[in-house]
Design a protein around this motif. Sequence first.
Motif, PDB file in Angstrom:
ATOM      1  N   ALA A  37       0.909  -0.581  -0.227  1.00  0.00           N
ATOM      2  CA  ALA A  37       0.045   0.174   0.153  1.00  0.00           C
ATOM      3  C   ALA A  37       0.930   1.515   0.095  1.00  0.00           C
ATOM      4  N   ARG A  38       0.628   1.845  -0.411  1.00  0.00           N
ATOM      5  CA  ARG A  38       1.271   3.863  -1.153  1.00  0.00           C
ATOM      6  C   ARG A  38       2.771   2.955  -2.217  1.00  0.00           C
ATOM      7  N   GLY A  39       2.756   3.120  -3.443  1.00  0.00           N
ATOM      8  CA  GLY A  39       3.930   3.288  -3.571  1.00  0.00           C
ATOM      9  C   GLY A  39       4.243   4.376  -4.592  1.00  0.00           C
ATOM     10  N   LEU A  40       4.326   4.137  -5.594  1.00  0.00           N
ATOM     11  CA  LEU A  40       5.593   5.342  -6.569  1.00  0.00           C
ATOM     12  C   LEU A  40       3.864   6.478  -6.657  1.00  0.00           C
ATOM     13  N   LEU A  41       2.969   5.777  -7.374  1.00  0.00           N
ATOM     14  CA  LEU A  41       1.796   6.756  -7.426  1.00  0.00           C
ATOM     15  C   LEU A  41       1.700   7.782  -6.531  1.00  0.00           C
ATOM     16  N   SER A  42       1.667   6.519  -4.719  1.00  0.00           N
ATOM     17  CA  SER A  42       1.764   8.376  -3.520  1.00  0.00           C
ATOM     18  C   SER A  42       2.454   9.031  -3.837  1.00  0.00           C
ATOM     19  N   GLN A  43       3.798   8.956  -3.809  1.00  0.00           N
ATOM     20  CA  GLN A  43       4.787  10.261  -3.833  1.00  0.00           C
ATOM     21  C   GLN A  43       5.024  10.984  -5.005  1.00  0.00           C
ATOM     22  N   ILE A  44       4.282  10.292  -6.042  1.00  0.00           N
ATOM     23  CA  ILE A  44       4.078  11.255  -6.724  1.00  0.00           C
ATOM     24  C   ILE A  44       2.480  12.378  -6.262  1.00  0.00           C
ATOM     25  N   ALA A  45       1.870  11.890  -6.551  1.00  0.00           N
ATOM     26  CA  ALA A  45       0.699  12.318  -6.060  1.00  0.00           C
ATOM     27  C   ALA A  45       0.878  13.886  -4.118  1.00  0.00           C
ATOM     28  N   TYR A  46       2.121  13.063  -3.472  1.00  0.00           N
ATOM     29  CA  TYR A  46       1.834  13.205  -2.726  1.00  0.00           C
ATOM     30  C   TYR A  46       3.160  15.378  -2.766  1.00  0.00           C
ATOM     31  N   SER A  47       3.350  14.607  -3.629  1.00  0.00           N
ATOM     32  CA  SER A  47       4.023  15.293  -3.740  1.00  0.00           C
ATOM     33  C   SER A  47       4.028  17.050  -4.328  1.00  0.00           C
ATOM     34  N   LYS A  48       3.054  16.625  -5.833  1.00  0.00           N
ATOM     35  CA  LYS A  48       2.213  17.396  -6.224  1.00  0.00           C
ATOM     36  C   LYS A  48       1.091  18.006  -5.135  1.00  0.00           C
ATOM     37  N   LEU A  49       1.113  17.265  -4.126  1.00  0.00           N
ATOM     38  CA  LEU A  49      -0.166  18.356  -3.486  1.00  0.00           C
ATOM     39  C   LEU A  49       0.497  18.792  -2.338  1.00  0.00           C
ATOM     40  N   TYR A  50       1.633  18.595  -1.770  1.00  0.00           N
ATOM     41  CA  TYR A  50       2.366  19.501  -1.028  1.00  0.00           C
ATOM     42  C   TYR A  50       3.219  20.158  -1.571  1.00  0.00           C
ATOM     43  N   ASN A  51       3.687  20.214  -2.808  1.00  0.00           N
ATOM     44  CA  ASN A  51       4.559  21.252  -3.266  1.00  0.00           C
ATOM     45  C   ASN A  51       6.493  21.241  -2.874  1.00  0.00           C
ATOM     46  N   ARG A  52       5.919  19.449  -3.336  1.00  0.00           N
ATOM     47  CA  ARG A  52       7.383  19.149  -2.217  1.00  0.00           C
ATOM     48  C   ARG A  52       7.966  19.252  -3.667  1.00  0.00           C
ATOM     49  N   ASP A  53       9.685  20.044  -3.886  1.00  0.00           N
ATOM     50  CA  ASP A  53      10.542  19.391  -5.284  1.00  0.00           C
ATOM     51  C   ASP A  53      10.348  17.383  -5.289  1.00  0.00           C
ATOM     52  N   SER A  54       9.889  16.770  -5.513  1.00  0.00           N
ATOM     53  CA  SER A  54      10.969  15.769  -5.140  1.00  0.00           C
ATOM     54  C   SER A  54      10.440  14.858  -7.008  1.00  0.00           C
ATOM     55  N   VAL A  55      11.683  14.364  -7.380  1.00  0.00           N
ATOM     56  CA  VAL A  55      11.844  14.005  -8.649  1.00  0.00           C
ATOM     57  C   VAL A  55      12.564  12.717  -8.529  1.00  0.00           C
ATOM     58  N   TYR A  56      11.669  11.485  -9.581  1.00  0.00           N
ATOM     59  CA  TYR A  56      11.727   9.988  -9.022  1.00  0.00           C
ATOM     60  C   TYR A  56      12.442   9.209 -10.151  1.00  0.00           C
ATOM     61  N   ASP A  57      13.961   9.099  -9.745  1.00  0.00           N
ATOM     62  CA  ASP A  57      14.467   8.387 -11.395  1.00  0.00           C
ATOM     63  C   ASP A  57      14.139   6.837 -11.102  1.00  0.00           C
ATOM     64  N   VAL A  58      12.834   6.925 -12.169  1.00  0.00           N
ATOM     65  CA  VAL A  58      12.171   4.991 -12.297  1.00  0.00           C
ATOM     66  C   VAL A  58      12.795   4.634 -13.683  1.00  0.00           C
ATOM     67  N   THR A  59      13.121   3.223 -13.220  1.00  0.00           N
ATOM     68  CA  THR A  59      14.096   2.785 -14.172  1.00  0.00           C
ATOM     69  C   THR A  59      12.814   1.220 -14.882  1.00  0.00           C
ATOM     70  N   GLU A  60      13.609   1.467 -16.389  1.00  0.00           N
ATOM     71  CA  GLU A  60      11.993   0.878 -17.305  1.00  0.00           C
ATOM     72  C   GLU A  60      11.786  -0.843 -16.266  1.00  0.00           C
ATOM     73  N   GLY A  61      12.789  -0.891 -15.913  1.00  0.00           N
ATOM     74  CA  GLY A  61      12.441  -2.228 -14.920  1.00  0.00           C
ATOM     75  C   GLY A  61      11.775  -2.817 -14.272  1.00  0.00           C
ATOM     76  N   TYR A  62      11.767  -1.056 -13.081  1.00  0.00           N
ATOM     77  CA  TYR A  62      10.819  -1.573 -11.645  1.00  0.00           C
ATOM     78  C   TYR A  62       9.503  -0.921 -12.845  1.00  0.00           C
ATOM     79  N   ILE A  63       8.790  -0.630 -14.131  1.00  0.00           N
ATOM     80  CA  ILE A  63       8.250  -0.295 -14.606  1.00  0.00           C
ATOM     81  C   ILE A  63       7.648  -2.254 -15.022  1.00  0.00           C
ATOM     82  N   ALA A  64       8.594  -2.323 -14.966  1.00  0.00           N
ATOM     83  CA  ALA A  64       7.893  -3.956 -16.309  1.00  0.00           C
ATOM     84  C   ALA A  64       8.129  -4.638 -15.269  1.00  0.00           C
ATOM     85  N   ASN A  65       8.678  -4.466 -14.015  1.00  0.00           N
ATOM     86  CA  ASN A  65       7.641  -5.603 -12.890  1.00  0.00           C
ATOM     87  C   ASN A  65       6.762  -5.049 -11.961  1.00  0.00           C
ATOM     88  N   THR A  66       5.517  -4.320 -12.171  1.00  0.00           N
ATOM     89  CA  THR A  66       5.293  -3.344 -11.357  1.00  0.00           C
ATOM     90  C   THR A  66       3.371  -4.007 -11.995  1.00  0.00           C
TER      91      THR A  66
END
Length: 157
Positions: A37-66
Motif C-alpha cells: 500500500a502506497r507506492g510510486l503513485l503516492s509519492q508523486i501525488a503527495y509531491s504535487k499535493l504538498y508542493n514538494r520538489d521531489s523527482v523519482y528516477d524510475v527505471t524501465e525495469g521497475y515499471i516492467a516488474n510492477t
Amino acid sequence: MKYKVFNVEFDGIDKSGKDSIMHQIFAVATNKYIPKARGLLSQIAYSKLYNRDSVYDVTEGYIANTLFVLLTVEEDDWNVRCKLTGEHEKNKSRSDMEGAVVYKSNSEAFEFAYNYLLEQYKDKYEDHFLAYNTSQMTPIQIINDVVEHLEELNKNA
C-alpha cells in the motif's frame, strides 16, 4: 513459474481500501506477488499535493516488474468510511483535513499521478496500470481481477 510482473502497488486517497486489499491478496495469491500500500503513485501525488520538489528516477525495469493499481472511492462513501474510523476526529487539528476539500484535492492529486505515470509508459506498459472504484466493487472482486490480470501479464514471461 517465472514472474515478470510481481510488484503490486495499491495507491489512492486515505480510506480507499489500499491496506484491506493489500492484506487480502495473500489469501488469494499466497506469496506469488509483492503487494504494498502506497507506492510510486503516492509519492508523486503527495509531491504535487504538498508542493514538494521531489523527482523519482524510475527505471524501465521497475515499471516492467510492477502493476500499478489506483483505488478510488466516491465522496459519500469516503465520508462514511471516515466517520466509521474516526478519521476526521483524529485529524481535527490538521489544517488540511477539512472534509470535502481533502477529498477533492487528494483525489485530484492521485488522478494526476496515475495519468502522469501512465502517459510516460503507455506505449509499452499500458497494461501495467489498473484503476478501480472501491465504492462500486468489493475487495474480493478487485483482488480476483488483479490476480487474473497478473496471471495474464506473466503468462509468457
